[in-house]
Design a protein around this motif. Structure first.
Motif, mmCIF file in Angstrom:
data_model
loop_
_atom_site.group_PDB
_atom_site.id
_atom_site.type_symbol
_atom_site.label_atom_id
_atom_site.label_comp_id
_atom_site.label_asym_id
_atom_site.label_seq_id
_atom_site.Cartn_x
_atom_site.Cartn_y
_atom_site.Cartn_z
ATOM 1 N N UNK A 86 0.843 -1.183 0.000
ATOM 2 C CA UNK A 86 0.000 0.000 0.000
ATOM 3 C C UNK A 86 0.880 1.235 0.000
ATOM 4 N N UNK A 87 0.588 2.192 -0.881
ATOM 5 C CA UNK A 87 1.291 3.472 -0.904
ATOM 6 C C UNK A 87 0.452 4.462 -1.689
ATOM 7 N N UNK A 88 0.770 5.742 -1.536
ATOM 8 C CA UNK A 88 0.051 6.763 -2.296
ATOM 9 C C UNK A 88 0.356 6.647 -3.776
ATOM 10 N N UNK A 89 1.551 6.134 -4.117
ATOM 11 C CA UNK A 89 1.913 5.966 -5.528
ATOM 12 C C UNK A 89 1.079 4.894 -6.204
ATOM 13 N N UNK A 90 0.878 3.779 -5.493
ATOM 14 C CA UNK A 90 0.294 2.603 -6.117
ATOM 15 C C UNK A 90 -1.150 2.348 -5.738
ATOM 16 N N UNK A 91 -1.588 2.918 -4.601
ATOM 17 C CA UNK A 91 -2.822 2.437 -4.016
ATOM 18 C C UNK A 91 -2.559 1.069 -3.411
ATOM 19 N N UNK A 92 -3.575 0.235 -3.347
ATOM 20 C CA UNK A 92 -3.407 -1.110 -2.796
ATOM 21 C C UNK A 92 -3.108 -2.105 -3.908
ATOM 22 N N UNK A 93 -2.068 -2.886 -3.694
ATOM 23 C CA UNK A 93 -1.757 -4.015 -4.577
ATOM 24 C C UNK A 93 -1.944 -5.268 -3.743
ATOM 25 N N UNK A 94 -3.045 -5.973 -3.955
ATOM 26 C CA UNK A 94 -3.353 -7.142 -3.145
ATOM 27 C C UNK A 94 -4.152 -8.144 -3.965
ATOM 28 N N UNK A 95 -4.642 -9.163 -3.292
ATOM 29 C CA UNK A 95 -5.331 -10.244 -3.993
ATOM 30 C C UNK A 95 -6.601 -9.763 -4.677
ATOM 31 N N UNK A 96 -7.123 -8.623 -4.273
ATOM 32 C CA UNK A 96 -8.355 -8.101 -4.859
ATOM 33 C C UNK A 96 -8.115 -7.205 -6.073
ATOM 34 N N UNK A 97 -6.851 -6.969 -6.423
ATOM 35 C CA UNK A 97 -6.531 -6.141 -7.580
ATOM 36 C C UNK A 97 -5.931 -7.003 -8.678
ATOM 37 N N UNK A 98 -6.065 -6.542 -9.926
ATOM 38 C CA UNK A 98 -5.465 -7.238 -11.072
ATOM 39 C C UNK A 98 -3.956 -7.000 -11.031
ATOM 40 N N UNK A 99 -3.168 -8.073 -10.921
ATOM 41 C CA UNK A 99 -1.712 -7.895 -10.826
ATOM 42 C C UNK A 99 -0.997 -9.205 -11.101
ATOM 43 N N UNK A 100 0.304 -9.078 -11.403
ATOM 44 C CA UNK A 100 1.202 -10.233 -11.535
ATOM 45 C C UNK A 100 2.410 -10.071 -10.624
ATOM 46 N N UNK A 101 2.259 -9.278 -9.557
ATOM 47 C CA UNK A 101 3.399 -8.956 -8.702
ATOM 48 C C UNK A 101 3.841 -10.193 -7.929
ATOM 49 N N UNK A 102 5.158 -10.418 -7.938
ATOM 50 C CA UNK A 102 5.767 -11.539 -7.231
ATOM 51 C C UNK A 102 6.661 -11.006 -6.127
ATOM 52 N N UNK A 103 6.668 -11.693 -4.978
ATOM 53 C CA UNK A 103 7.449 -11.280 -3.815
ATOM 54 C C UNK A 103 8.454 -12.384 -3.490
ATOM 55 N N UNK A 104 9.732 -12.032 -3.455
ATOM 56 C CA UNK A 104 10.785 -12.995 -3.134
ATOM 57 C C UNK A 104 11.335 -12.658 -1.756
ATOM 58 N N UNK A 105 10.848 -13.362 -0.736
ATOM 59 C CA UNK A 105 11.311 -13.172 0.636
ATOM 60 C C UNK A 105 12.515 -14.073 0.843
ATOM 61 N N UNK A 106 13.710 -13.480 0.899
ATOM 62 C CA UNK A 106 14.937 -14.284 0.963
ATOM 63 C C UNK A 106 15.481 -14.446 2.366
ATOM 64 N N UNK A 107 15.262 -13.437 3.240
ATOM 65 C CA UNK A 107 15.840 -13.502 4.583
ATOM 66 C C UNK A 107 14.898 -12.883 5.591
ATOM 67 N N UNK A 108 14.705 -13.561 6.728
ATOM 68 C CA UNK A 108 14.010 -12.984 7.872
ATOM 69 C C UNK A 108 14.874 -13.278 9.092
ATOM 70 N N UNK A 109 15.693 -12.296 9.481
ATOM 71 C CA UNK A 109 16.603 -12.489 10.598
ATOM 72 C C UNK A 109 15.910 -12.302 11.935
ATOM 73 N N UNK A 110 16.660 -12.544 12.995
ATOM 74 C CA UNK A 110 16.167 -12.284 14.340
ATOM 75 C C UNK A 110 16.089 -10.785 14.562
#
Length: 585
Positions: free
Chosen positions: A529-553
């Protein structure tokens, strides 16, 4: 006079210096009707949030009317173009583990500087429902309960009640930075008043699940009266609670003097204050040196003729400061240097109407003033166009934005032997900062030349939409993860930030996820969510992919990249981005 023996009497705070006339828009109102602060205006705000040890607090959520921000590693925030009232702005500061902080002011035409000290939300004692109990502080502050408590929704609560309690002594100079709002109030008749405090107390109640509680009936509070105020303290004094929605105090009941304390009964908890009240007028003054040059960042205070205590405001970049003062009284105006020493004392008043005083001249023979100026460069040697410079001197932390690289501060030097200060610059566009650099004042001008930001920022978010310029966020970032890498029902990830993209603009950016397990995901698991994009989520038309590579302590890095296309009200767009952020919790 020692500046640590300051009593909050009246408010003198940096605010609207070019509108001190009788048509300010604030008038007497019927009880329950909010005060009228005039028409809406757009104003800019910056400030620093500190803890009780005077250390900066990062990741504090700041709100000014319709705008939000988060403090950076220096406790600094910047909010531009907030829609506030012409004669009133209310700044709130919130972070888990601290009591909510706030500051109220009448905004200037330039950048409005705010300082707030957050108080720790430490439990000082417990009581049980169903039985009378009390909690005390070492200074004699006390609250007594009859055993009846309720939740925020009005349901009866049964169990252990944790009590968080803070008392502020009005004779302590730091009280003004710790107290909420300012000492502007509305009395029981609906009239605007300025207050003289005889002590204030904050009490919060928490249940076993940390939920907020309130007394179901009433509670009794006791506040010690400062020794220096005891002889002049009235037998009965109005009680005032701080309205956390409106941003000022409201009269509700009274307290009686019993020995060296004020004792009163209250039906709910926020901040409570024992205060005398006075009709108000607005006073404005400009502080200059012998050559007529306005002196910015100068602390100015007002005290009543019957007292030796003051409350302070800070001059803006034009040397101007305005505030509420008691009407029809002889007052004393004092000016402090950057270390809290008084360098000027002037008798003024009485005033029956809003008044702008002649310029207050601080003679060069009395105090050395100096203009500190320089230029903040990017690492490639060009002028920084998007950032700020932080100065540390005496007991002050001051900041100023850069204008095409240029920055300046005006200072009153404490003494001939206390002339050292430091500067640190922050370049938002290139994710870089300078070291903290030490300097020595010279008079009349201290020209530090160029300072260059070449140190890499420890965390950042960057993203690009279509072929537009890349947006960088290098401060005011909060990142949290819930659950473990093995996964739990409530596991999730939140990255939020406030960014400064160009002078006069700001953006919020949020990335949410329902997992902290590294992998590649779609918007069924992550959203933006941002003012630039609005909401990008499952309810919007999109092909956005998220690559979560690291979640540290906690204290280590979270790394995620995202890219793809999405459709909003303006059409189809591409987005690419990366977040390399430090996990806060």
């Amino acid at each position: 006079m020692n500046s640590k023996r300051l009593l909050i009497l009246v408010l003198l705070f940096p605010f609207l210096f070019n509108n001190c006339s009788n048509d300010s828009g604030i008038d007497g109102n019927t009880a329950g009707t909010p005060l009228n602060f005039g028409s809406d205006v757009s104003k800019n705000f910056t400030g620093q949030i500190l803890d009780e040890s005077n250390n900066p607090v990062a990741n504090v959520a700041i709100t000014v009317a319709n705008k939000t921000a988060t403090t950076d590693v220096n406790g600094v925030f910047i909010i531009n173009n907030a829609t506030v009232s012409q004669n009133f702005a209310y700044v709130t500061a919130k972070k888990a583990g601290y009591l909510d902080g706030s500051r109220s002011l009448v905004p200037t035409n330039g950048m409005n500087n705010v300082k707030i000290t957050l108080l720790s939300g430490t439990t000082v004692g417990t009581v049980n429902s169903g039985t009378t109990g009390s909690v005390s502080l070492p200074n004699g502050s006390k609250v007594t309960f009859d055993g009846n408590f309720k939740t925020a929704t009005g349901q009866a609560y049964s169990g252990v009640v944790s009590v968080i309690m803070k008392h502020l002594d009005p004779t302590d100079a730091s009280t003004f930075d710790k107290m909420p709002g300012m000492l502007l109030a509305q009395n029981a008749s609906g009239e605007e008043r300025v207050l003289e405090s005889y002590g204030m107390i904050n009490i919060e109640l928490r249940g076993a699940a940390s939920q907020k509680l309130q007394p179901a009936t009433t509670a009794q509070i006791e506040m010690p009266i400062a020794t220096t105020q005891l002889s002049a303290s009235p037998t009965t004094i109005p009680l005032w609670h701080f309205d956390e929605t409106l941003g000022y105090w409201k009269e509700e009941g009274s307290a009686t003097k019993q020995g060296t304390k004020y004792v009163g009964t209250v039906s709910h908890f926020s901040w409570w204050n024992c205060d005398a009240q006075f009709p108000t007028v607005r006073l404005s003054v400009t502080v200059v040196n012998s050559g007529g040059t306005p002196l910015a960042n100068v602390r100015v205070g007002i005290r009543r003729a019957t007292n030796s205590y003051t409350v302070n405001g800070i001059t803006n970049s034009q040397g101007q400061v305005s505030g509420l003062v008691p009407a029809n009284e002889t007052l004393t105006m004092v000016v402090f240097d950057s270390c809290g020493n008084i360098v000027s004392t002037t008798n003024i008043g009485p005033f029956a109407a809003a008044t702008t005083l002649p310029n207050l001249v601080i003679p060069s023979a009395t105090i050395q003033s100096t203009l500190v100026q320089g230029n903040l460069l990017k690492c490639d040697g060009t002028n920084a166009t998007n950032g700020y410079v932080l100065m540390r001197y005496g007991n002050q932390n001051l900041l100023t934005n850069v204008t095409n690289g240029a920055f300046s501060f005006t200072m009153l030097v404490c003494s001939a032997t206390n002339t050292g200060f430091s500067l640190q610059g922050f370049d938002y566009d290139n994710l870089q900062t300078t070291n903290s650099i030490n300097y020595t004042f010279t008079s009349p001008t201290t020209n530090v030349g160029n300072i260059t930001a070449c140190n890499t920022i420890s965390e950042f978010i960057s993203y690009r939409i279509d072929s537009n310029p890349i947006r960088y966020i290098i401060a005011n970032i909060t990142a949290s993860g819930r659950g473990t890498s093995s996964g739990t029902t409530n596991a999730g990830l939140t990255i939020s930030s406030y960014s400064i993209n160009a002078p006069g603009t700001n953006q919020n950016f949020y990335l949410f996820g329902n997992t902290i397990i590294p992998g590649i995901y779609t918007t069924s698991a992550f959203s933006i969510e941002s003012a630039d994009t609005g909401s990008i989520n499952v309810q919007t038309v999109n092909t956005v992919s998220f690559n979560l590579s690291t979640v540290g302590a906690i204290g280590q890095y979270i790394d995620i990249t995202f890219n793809g296309t999405y459709t909003n009200s303006t059409g189809s767009h591409t987005i690419t981005g990366v977040a390399h952020v430090i996990r806060d919790n």
